[in-house]
Design a protein around this motif. Sequence first.
Motif, PDB file in Angstrom:
ATOM      1  N   ARG A  47       0.814  -1.218   0.000  1.00  0.00           N
ATOM      2  CA  ARG A  47       0.000   0.000   0.000  1.00  0.00           C
ATOM      3  C   ARG A  47       0.850   1.273   0.000  1.00  0.00           C
ATOM      4  NH1 ARG A  47      -1.120   4.375  -0.113  1.00  0.00           N
ATOM      5  NH2 ARG A  47      -2.914   5.485   0.685  1.00  0.00           N
ATOM      6  N   TYR A  48       1.850   1.329   0.894  1.00  0.00           N
ATOM      7  CA  TYR A  48       2.604   2.571   1.089  1.00  0.00           C
ATOM      8  C   TYR A  48       3.979   2.566   0.415  1.00  0.00           C
ATOM      9  CZ  TYR A  48      -1.077   3.471   4.409  1.00  0.00           C
ATOM     10  OH  TYR A  48      -2.311   3.672   4.984  1.00  0.00           O
ATOM     11  N   HIS A  49       4.333   1.469  -0.224  1.00  0.00           N
ATOM     12  CA  HIS A  49       5.609   1.299  -0.917  1.00  0.00           C
ATOM     13  C   HIS A  49       6.795   1.259   0.043  1.00  0.00           C
ATOM     14  CE1 HIS A  49       3.964   2.184  -5.107  1.00  0.00           C
ATOM     15  NE2 HIS A  49       2.953   2.172  -4.295  1.00  0.00           N
ATOM     16  N   ILE A  50       6.518   1.341   1.320  1.00  0.00           N
ATOM     17  CA  ILE A  50       7.487   1.095   2.382  1.00  0.00           C
ATOM     18  C   ILE A  50       6.705   0.479   3.535  1.00  0.00           C
ATOM     19  CG2 ILE A  50       9.114   2.960   1.790  1.00  0.00           C
ATOM     20  CD1 ILE A  50       7.878   4.609   4.047  1.00  0.00           C
ATOM     21  N   ALA A 103      -6.268   4.873  -4.010  1.00  0.00           N
ATOM     22  CA  ALA A 103      -5.543   3.926  -3.157  1.00  0.00           C
ATOM     23  C   ALA A 103      -6.567   3.086  -2.400  1.00  0.00           C
ATOM     24  CB  ALA A 103      -4.642   4.661  -2.184  1.00  0.00           C
ATOM     25  N   LEU A 104      -6.283   1.801  -2.296  1.00  0.00           N
ATOM     26  CA  LEU A 104      -7.122   0.876  -1.527  1.00  0.00           C
ATOM     27  C   LEU A 104      -6.235   0.076  -0.590  1.00  0.00           C
ATOM     28  CD1 LEU A 104      -9.061   1.276  -4.105  1.00  0.00           C
ATOM     29  CD2 LEU A 104      -9.989  -0.894  -3.402  1.00  0.00           C
ATOM     30  N   LEU A 105      -6.814  -0.309   0.520  1.00  0.00           N
ATOM     31  CA  LEU A 105      -6.125  -1.139   1.494  1.00  0.00           C
ATOM     32  C   LEU A 105      -7.151  -2.058   2.135  1.00  0.00           C
ATOM     33  CD1 LEU A 105      -3.569  -1.776   3.174  1.00  0.00           C
ATOM     34  CD2 LEU A 105      -4.327  -0.008   4.760  1.00  0.00           C
ATOM     35  N   VAL A 106      -6.924  -3.355   2.008  1.00  0.00           N
ATOM     36  CA  VAL A 106      -7.809  -4.357   2.612  1.00  0.00           C
ATOM     37  C   VAL A 106      -6.977  -5.147   3.609  1.00  0.00           C
ATOM     38  CG1 VAL A 106      -9.307  -6.356   2.193  1.00  0.00           C
ATOM     39  CG2 VAL A 106      -9.227  -4.492   0.522  1.00  0.00           C
ATOM     40  N   ALA A 107      -7.503  -5.308   4.821  1.00  0.00           N
ATOM     41  CA  ALA A 107      -6.799  -6.050   5.866  1.00  0.00           C
ATOM     42  C   ALA A 107      -6.504  -7.467   5.395  1.00  0.00           C
ATOM     43  CB  ALA A 107      -7.632  -6.070   7.147  1.00  0.00           C
ATOM     44  N   ASP A 108      -5.371  -7.993   5.820  1.00  0.00           N
ATOM     45  CA  ASP A 108      -4.881  -9.298   5.364  1.00  0.00           C
ATOM     46  C   ASP A 108      -5.946 -10.396   5.406  1.00  0.00           C
ATOM     47  OD1 ASP A 108      -1.603  -9.166   5.266  1.00  0.00           O
ATOM     48  OD2 ASP A 108      -2.472  -7.778   6.714  1.00  0.00           O
ATOM     49  N   ASP A 109      -6.634 -10.520   6.524  1.00  0.00           N
ATOM     50  CA  ASP A 109      -7.602 -11.610   6.691  1.00  0.00           C
ATOM     51  C   ASP A 109      -8.821 -11.483   5.788  1.00  0.00           C
ATOM     52  OD1 ASP A 109      -5.992 -12.720   8.622  1.00  0.00           O
ATOM     53  OD2 ASP A 109      -7.115 -11.866  10.311  1.00  0.00           O
ATOM     54  N   TYR A 110      -8.977 -10.332   5.137  1.00  0.00           N
ATOM     55  CA  TYR A 110     -10.172 -10.087   4.330  1.00  0.00           C
ATOM     56  C   TYR A 110      -9.860  -9.925   2.850  1.00  0.00           C
ATOM     57  CZ  TYR A 110     -12.017  -9.426   8.960  1.00  0.00           C
ATOM     58  OH  TYR A 110     -12.368  -9.634  10.262  1.00  0.00           O
ATOM     59  N   GLN A 111      -8.630 -10.183   2.467  1.00  0.00           N
ATOM     60  CA  GLN A 111      -8.245 -10.052   1.065  1.00  0.00           C
ATOM     61  C   GLN A 111      -8.744 -11.252   0.253  1.00  0.00           C
ATOM     62  OE1 GLN A 111      -3.981  -9.412   1.008  1.00  0.00           O
ATOM     63  NE2 GLN A 111      -4.157  -7.542   2.200  1.00  0.00           N
ATOM     64  N   GLY A 112      -9.067 -10.992  -0.998  1.00  0.00           N
ATOM     65  CA  GLY A 112      -9.434 -12.064  -1.914  1.00  0.00           C
ATOM     66  C   GLY A 112     -10.878 -12.503  -1.862  1.00  0.00           C
ATOM     67  N   ILE A 113     -11.747 -11.744  -1.176  1.00  0.00           N
ATOM     68  CA  ILE A 113     -13.168 -12.144  -1.098  1.00  0.00           C
ATOM     69  C   ILE A 113     -14.094 -11.108  -1.721  1.00  0.00           C
ATOM     70  CG2 ILE A 113     -12.842 -13.677   0.866  1.00  0.00           C
ATOM     71  CD1 ILE A 113     -14.030 -11.485   2.665  1.00  0.00           C
ATOM     72  N   GLY A 114     -13.530 -10.106  -2.416  1.00  0.00           N
ATOM     73  CA  GLY A 114     -14.358  -9.151  -3.154  1.00  0.00           C
ATOM     74  C   GLY A 114     -14.553  -7.803  -2.496  1.00  0.00           C
ATOM     75  N   ILE A 115     -13.918  -7.566  -1.363  1.00  0.00           N
ATOM     76  CA  ILE A 115     -14.080  -6.276  -0.681  1.00  0.00           C
ATOM     77  C   ILE A 115     -13.442  -5.160  -1.504  1.00  0.00           C
ATOM     78  CG2 ILE A 115     -13.467  -4.946   1.377  1.00  0.00           C
ATOM     79  CD1 ILE A 115     -13.700  -7.619   2.947  1.00  0.00           C
ATOM     80  N   GLY A 116     -12.267  -5.408  -2.059  1.00  0.00           N
ATOM     81  CA  GLY A 116     -11.617  -4.403  -2.901  1.00  0.00           C
ATOM     82  C   GLY A 116     -12.470  -4.030  -4.094  1.00  0.00           C
ATOM     83  N   ARG A 117     -13.085  -5.013  -4.732  1.00  0.00           N
ATOM     84  CA  ARG A 117     -13.964  -4.748  -5.882  1.00  0.00           C
ATOM     85  C   ARG A 117     -15.168  -3.901  -5.460  1.00  0.00           C
ATOM     86  NH1 ARG A 117     -13.911  -3.247 -10.258  1.00  0.00           N
ATOM     87  NH2 ARG A 117     -12.415  -4.827 -10.775  1.00  0.00           N
ATOM     88  N   LYS A 140       2.759  -1.020  -6.600  1.00  0.00           N
ATOM     89  CA  LYS A 140       3.916  -1.910  -6.618  1.00  0.00           C
ATOM     90  C   LYS A 140       3.681  -2.950  -7.700  1.00  0.00           C
ATOM     91  CE  LYS A 140       6.849  -1.692  -4.162  1.00  0.00           C
ATOM     92  NZ  LYS A 140       8.074  -0.920  -4.362  1.00  0.00           N
ATOM     93  N   ASN A 141       4.702  -3.265  -8.483  1.00  0.00           N
ATOM     94  CA  ASN A 141       4.493  -4.208  -9.590  1.00  0.00           C
ATOM     95  C   ASN A 141       4.219  -5.626  -9.098  1.00  0.00           C
ATOM     96  OD1 ASN A 141       7.060  -5.057  -8.886  1.00  0.00           O
ATOM     97  ND2 ASN A 141       8.027  -4.228 -10.735  1.00  0.00           N
TER      98      ASN A 141
END
Length: 183
Positions: A47-50, A103-117, A140-141
Amino acid sequence: MFTSQVITKMISSLHPSTLAIRRARTEDAALLMQMHQRLSADTLYQRYHIERIPSHDEFRQLCAPDGESGRSYLALLPGSKPHIVALATYVINPELPIVAEIALLVADDYQGIGIGRKLMDHLVDEARRQNIRFFDGYIKNTNRAMIHLLRSSGKLTEIHYDPVSVEMRVELGVQQPHYSWYV
């Protein structure tokens, strides 16, 4: 049942439609700080590149855009106690107000279930109401999910690569042909 089992069961049954999405408020700064303290080093880096957690003042500023300069939204778990699982923002370019950086940020435990979309769709709708035509992303690439999410939100009009990141501009409201590969 152990607490981790309960949390795992709750996450696996969570559907993005059950989340509350609302505008961030200055009083959410402490909750955002708590969410960030639970994030992995990799998620912070993507998210923050650092690997960093913004300061409380930065969170307060992030939660209080005036609407003219941008928007910030939170995704919260249902329930009486607020629990933030995602943050989505865009900041309008003051020199070119039809463009906003996203910019978007999804907590680790909630990634990959469509919240970002769900958040991205919400941001696109809100931006279009503000006559924003383009979203810019500095990603980040290695963040393939975000690259795909931004690409699928409109027509890719510009893309620039460097050894560690991708700069993209998409035109909102114009669909990109769907490809089976990422950038």
